[in-house]
Each structure stands twice: as C-alpha cells, then as structure tokens.
Motif scaffolding. Structure first.
Motif, PDB file in Angstrom:
ATOM      1  N   ALA A  58      50.599 -55.654 -26.619  1.00 60.03           N
ATOM      2  CA  ALA A  58      50.059 -54.914 -25.474  1.00 60.03           C
ATOM      3  C   ALA A  58      51.079 -53.917 -24.940  1.00 60.03           C
ATOM      4  O   ALA A  58      52.292 -54.184 -24.943  1.00 60.03           O
ATOM      5  N   MET A  59      50.581 -52.772 -24.483  1.00 65.07           N
ATOM      6  CA  MET A  59      51.475 -51.758 -23.923  1.00 65.07           C
ATOM      7  C   MET A  59      50.743 -50.999 -22.817  1.00 65.07           C
ATOM      8  O   MET A  59      49.513 -50.933 -22.782  1.00 65.07           O
ATOM      9  N   VAL A  60      51.516 -50.430 -21.904  1.00 67.93           N
ATOM     10  CA  VAL A  60      50.961 -49.694 -20.772  1.00 67.93           C
ATOM     11  C   VAL A  60      51.090 -48.201 -21.024  1.00 67.93           C
ATOM     12  O   VAL A  60      52.148 -47.716 -21.430  1.00 67.93           O
ATOM     13  N   GLU A  63      46.830 -44.163 -18.748  1.00 67.86           N
ATOM     14  CA  GLU A  63      45.383 -44.265 -18.628  1.00 67.86           C
ATOM     15  C   GLU A  63      44.834 -45.671 -18.755  1.00 67.86           C
ATOM     16  O   GLU A  63      43.723 -45.952 -18.321  1.00 67.86           O
ATOM     17  N   GLN A  64      45.595 -46.578 -19.390  1.00 71.45           N
ATOM     18  CA  GLN A  64      45.071 -47.920 -19.623  1.00 71.45           C
ATOM     19  C   GLN A  64      46.186 -48.880 -20.018  1.00 71.45           C
ATOM     20  O   GLN A  64      47.297 -48.456 -20.332  1.00 71.45           O
ATOM     21  N   VAL A  65      45.821 -50.162 -19.987  1.00 70.38           N
ATOM     22  CA  VAL A  65      46.654 -51.186 -20.630  1.00 70.38           C
ATOM     23  C   VAL A  65      46.015 -51.445 -21.985  1.00 70.38           C
ATOM     24  O   VAL A  65      44.906 -51.978 -22.066  1.00 70.38           O
ATOM     25  N   ARG A  66      46.696 -51.020 -23.039  1.00 68.34           N
ATOM     26  CA  ARG A  66      46.144 -51.166 -24.388  1.00 68.34           C
ATOM     27  C   ARG A  66      46.562 -52.531 -24.936  1.00 68.34           C
ATOM     28  O   ARG A  66      47.732 -52.782 -25.196  1.00 68.34           O
ATOM     29  N   LEU A  67      45.568 -53.407 -25.108  1.00 61.33           N
ATOM     30  CA  LEU A  67      45.852 -54.755 -25.591  1.00 61.33           C
ATOM     31  C   LEU A  67      46.196 -54.733 -27.071  1.00 61.33           C
ATOM     32  O   LEU A  67      47.112 -55.445 -27.512  1.00 61.33           O
ATOM     33  N   THR A  68      45.448 -53.963 -27.858  1.00 57.37           N
ATOM     34  CA  THR A  68      45.781 -53.763 -29.271  1.00 57.37           C
ATOM     35  C   THR A  68      45.520 -52.307 -29.643  1.00 57.37           C
ATOM     36  O   THR A  68      44.559 -51.707 -29.159  1.00 57.37           O
ATOM     37  N   PRO A  69      46.338 -51.737 -30.511  1.00 58.16           N
ATOM     38  CA  PRO A  69      46.019 -50.434 -31.067  1.00 58.16           C
ATOM     39  C   PRO A  69      45.029 -50.600 -32.219  1.00 58.16           C
ATOM     40  O   PRO A  69      44.757 -51.726 -32.658  1.00 58.16           O
ATOM     41  N   ASP A  70      44.507 -49.499 -32.702  1.00 56.12           N
ATOM     42  CA  ASP A  70      43.562 -49.515 -33.819  1.00 56.12           C
ATOM     43  C   ASP A  70      44.339 -49.705 -35.123  1.00 56.12           C
ATOM     44  O   ASP A  70      44.399 -48.813 -35.982  1.00 56.12           O
ATOM     45  N   MET A  71      44.920 -50.884 -35.259  1.00 51.18           N
ATOM     46  CA  MET A  71      45.732 -51.238 -36.429  1.00 51.18           C
ATOM     47  C   MET A  71      45.468 -52.691 -36.785  1.00 51.18           C
ATOM     48  O   MET A  71      45.095 -53.499 -35.924  1.00 51.18           O
ATOM     49  N   GLN A  72      45.664 -53.045 -38.044  1.00 49.67           N
ATOM     50  CA  GLN A  72      45.385 -54.402 -38.517  1.00 49.67           C
ATOM     51  C   GLN A  72      46.396 -55.410 -37.982  1.00 49.67           C
ATOM     52  O   GLN A  72      47.545 -55.090 -37.691  1.00 49.67           O
ATOM     53  N   SER A  73      45.908 -56.646 -37.843  1.00 52.98           N
ATOM     54  CA  SER A  73      46.764 -57.813 -37.544  1.00 52.98           C
ATOM     55  C   SER A  73      47.614 -57.635 -36.294  1.00 52.98           C
ATOM     56  O   SER A  73      48.827 -57.872 -36.305  1.00 52.98           O
ATOM     57  N   ARG A  74      46.972 -57.230 -35.222  1.00 53.36           N
ATOM     58  CA  ARG A  74      47.669 -57.110 -33.940  1.00 53.36           C
ATOM     59  C   ARG A  74      46.991 -58.001 -32.907  1.00 53.36           C
ATOM     60  O   ARG A  74      45.794 -58.267 -32.983  1.00 53.36           O
ATOM     61  N   GLN A  75      47.752 -58.448 -31.933  1.00 50.17           N
ATOM     62  CA  GLN A  75      47.180 -59.169 -30.797  1.00 50.17           C
ATOM     63  C   GLN A  75      48.044 -58.946 -29.574  1.00 50.17           C
ATOM     64  O   GLN A  75      49.266 -58.857 -29.659  1.00 50.17           O
ATOM     65  N   GLY A  76      47.391 -58.809 -28.444  1.00 49.96           N
ATOM     66  CA  GLY A  76      48.116 -58.565 -27.212  1.00 49.96           C
ATOM     67  C   GLY A  76      47.339 -59.067 -26.017  1.00 49.96           C
ATOM     68  O   GLY A  76      46.141 -59.349 -26.104  1.00 49.96           O
ATOM     69  N   ALA A  77      48.029 -59.185 -24.897  1.00 51.64           N
ATOM     70  CA  ALA A  77      47.389 -59.718 -23.695  1.00 51.64           C
ATOM     71  C   ALA A  77      48.127 -59.256 -22.455  1.00 51.64           C
ATOM     72  O   ALA A  77      49.286 -58.828 -22.516  1.00 51.64           O
ATOM     73  N   VAL A  78      47.446 -59.333 -21.322  1.00 56.88           N
ATOM     74  CA  VAL A  78      48.058 -59.136 -20.021  1.00 56.88           C
ATOM     75  C   VAL A  78      47.613 -60.301 -19.146  1.00 56.88           C
ATOM     76  O   VAL A  78      46.429 -60.638 -19.101  1.00 56.88           O
TER      77      VAL A  78
END
Length: 341
Positions: A58-60, A63-78
């Motif tokens: 996850a990254m800030v 415009e938004q908190v992006r939990l995952t980018p449009d890429m394979q095998s990613r996971q994120g959270a806030v």
C-alpha cells in the motif's frame, strides 16, 4: 418443500417488518474524524503522526491510498490504529477499482474490515484467514465459475452470481473463507456491482445499528443508494479495528481507497432496550438464526414468478390439508358416535 416455503415466506415478512420498525427510531449521525481517512492523508503511514497505518504494498498518493498497483502478486492494507468502541456506526467508503485487464481477466478485489485483529497479511483479500469480526468484500474474480467451466459444468440460473460481487461475512476466529467458492458457503448475502473502470465515483455504505447490518452501494453515478443486503441479529463486539485491504494474484487491478468516513449513530432506545443490551454483552461475533437466513437467501435466488407460485401453491396446499383434516375428523367423530348408539 411445502413447510419450507411457508416458513421462508414467514421469515421474509418478519424481516421486512423489522426493517420498517427500525425506520421509526430517530437517528442522528456525527462524523468521527479519528476513525476516518480522507484527503490530503496527512501523516498516513508515518510513525506516531497519524491514526492510520499502511501495510504491504500500500502507498499514499495525492489522490488516493492505493492498496495494490495493477501488478501481479501484490497485497496491501491500511488499518486504523485506534479501536472503535461505538455501539452504532456507519461507514461510507469511496473506492475505485481499475486496470488494464479485460472482463474476468482481473483480480482479485478489496475488503473493508471491522475485526479484532489488525496488520496481518493473508489470503483473504490481503488479510488473514479465520478472522474475528466483519468483512465486506468486493470480489472481482469468479473462481468458482472458472472451475465449473474447466469441468464443462455451468451454474443454474438461480445460483449464478455476476461479478464483481459484493458480499459480507462474519467470522468468529475459526471460520475459514472459501476461496474456491468465492465465499458462498459463509456469506450473509450480497449483490452484483459492476464497479471496474468506471469514470464516475463508486461508494460502499456499511451500517451497523441495533445489531442490524445493512450494506448498500452507489455505483451508477446517480447519487442514489441501492440495497445490497440487510441482515438482523448480527452481533459484533465493540473495541475492534477498521481497515481496508486488497490482493492480486496472476491477475491484477489497481485497488484504491479515496476515503473512509465513519459516522457515530445516535439512536433513541427505550429503558428496557438499554437494559437488555447491557445484560447481553457480546464477546464473540455471531449471527442469529444463520441457517434460517441461508434458507431465505436460497429461496430469494428464485425468480419473482417462481416465488409467487411457490407461495401460492404452498398456501393452497395448506388449505387443502386443513380441509382433509376436517373431513377426516368429521368421519372419525361420526363413527365414534355410532359406536355409542
């Protein structure tokens, strides 16, 4: 089937009656900033200067908190750092799911959480399995449907779901989310929600009041809420954490949270209701009459005409049984009298 249909019909009537009854209670709402996340996301993810903490990919951005980018095998959270002790609340989620993948070639979805655990990676939309609390999922990939297609099988019209699909689940720490069936075995209810690659804003509404869980969506750009599920008898303890997570696998999407706004709901209760709630302390998440609710959902999967004729023939069958019973009793009573004379 006769008694099953009659019982289901009765439950539906009671459910709608309870829904109208709740509307009679006055309600006020207050934005709770300490449990809310919105632009400009000041200090989000930094140590000690924010109420929210980032995890995984996850990254800030501005415009938004992006939990995952449009890429394979990613996971994120806030995740919120502060446990919520509100009795009645409402969460409004402004989110966006978009990517380069075509229909059914994207995944996997995002989740909104109210759970005892926080900041734990896992396979359930980026959170741990066997969670304790509430999960509301925006599932964008039909795992079960793809497996059935591989086996040359298909859904029946009454059981097929259209993806993306929004569903809710309550876990008690020992219930596992079934990926292979897209959570079908544990869902409380749900609705289809075509939310990918839309140019207008998309929103999710989660309300928990008087132990009733309501989920609605606003995804058509009309600024109108559409019903998704409404379940009474949902028991959620206080002191859990709010969060949002997402995951990608072989397929991917951008999963963005634009805002999470939590409102405290002030609901008028009678003295008797207050006393009953104080005596009935909730320690483990649960849902009253869960099997009965599943029965209602199964019947609701039928078309409107099917439901009408099922109820009609069930009532006619009931009348028929009563008439037969009266005739049999009359014959028995007549025979009994003849024995005495």
């Amino acid at each position: 089937m006769l008694f099953k249909s009659l019982w289901t019909f009765t439950v539906l009537i009671l459910t709608f009656s309870l829904g109208f009854a709740d509307d009679d209670h006055e309600m006020e709402e207050f934005l709770k900033r300490e449990y809310s996340l919105s632009k400009p996301y000041q200090g989000v993810g930094s140590l000690g200067s924010s109420h929210w903490e980032l995890m995984g990919d996850a990254m800030v951005t501005t415009e938004q908190v992006r939990l995952t980018p449009d890429m394979q095998s990613r996971q994120g959270a806030v995740w919120s750092r502060i446990p919520c002790h509100l009795k009645d609340w409402e969460m409004q989620v402004h989110f966006k799911i978009h990517g380069q993948g075509k229909k059914n070639l994207n995944g996997d979805g995002l989740a909104i959480w109210y759970t005892m655990e926080r900041m734990q990676k896992g396979p359930v939309f980026g959170n741990k399995d066997n969670f304790t609390g509430l999960g509301v999922f925006v599932d964008s990939y039909p795992n079960e449907e793809k497996q059935l297609e591989a086996q040359k099988k298909r859904y029946t019209p009454r059981t097929q779901r259209i993806f993306p699909f929004v569903l809710a689940m309550v876990g008690n720490g020992s219930i596992s989310y079934d990926h292979e069936r897209d959570g079908r075995t544990t869902e409380l209810g749900g609705c289809n929600a075509m939310v990918r690659n839309l140019k207008h804003d998309t929103f999710l509404f989660i309300r928990y009041v008087r132990r009733r869980l309501t989920v609605m969506i606003d995804i058509d750009g009309q600024h109108e809420w559409r019903d998704c599920l409404d379940i009474p008898g949902v028991r959620l303890p206080q002191g859990y954490y709010f969060g949002a997570s997402a995951i990608t696998g072989d397929l991917s999407d951008n999963h963005d949270i634009i805002s999470l706004k939590l409102y405290q709901l002030t609901v008028l209760r009678s003295q008797k209701e207050e006393q009953e709630e104080e005596e009935d302390v909730i320690t483990i998440p649960s849902v009253d009459n869960l099997e009965l609710l599943r029965l209602v959902q199964t019947e609701e999967g039928m078309s409107g005409i099917s439901i009408f004729f099922t109820v009609l023939f069930s009532m006619l069958g009931c009348v028929f049984l009563v008439v037969i019973g009266v005739v049999v009793y009359s014959h028995w009573n007549e025979s009994r009298r003849k024995r005495f004379y």
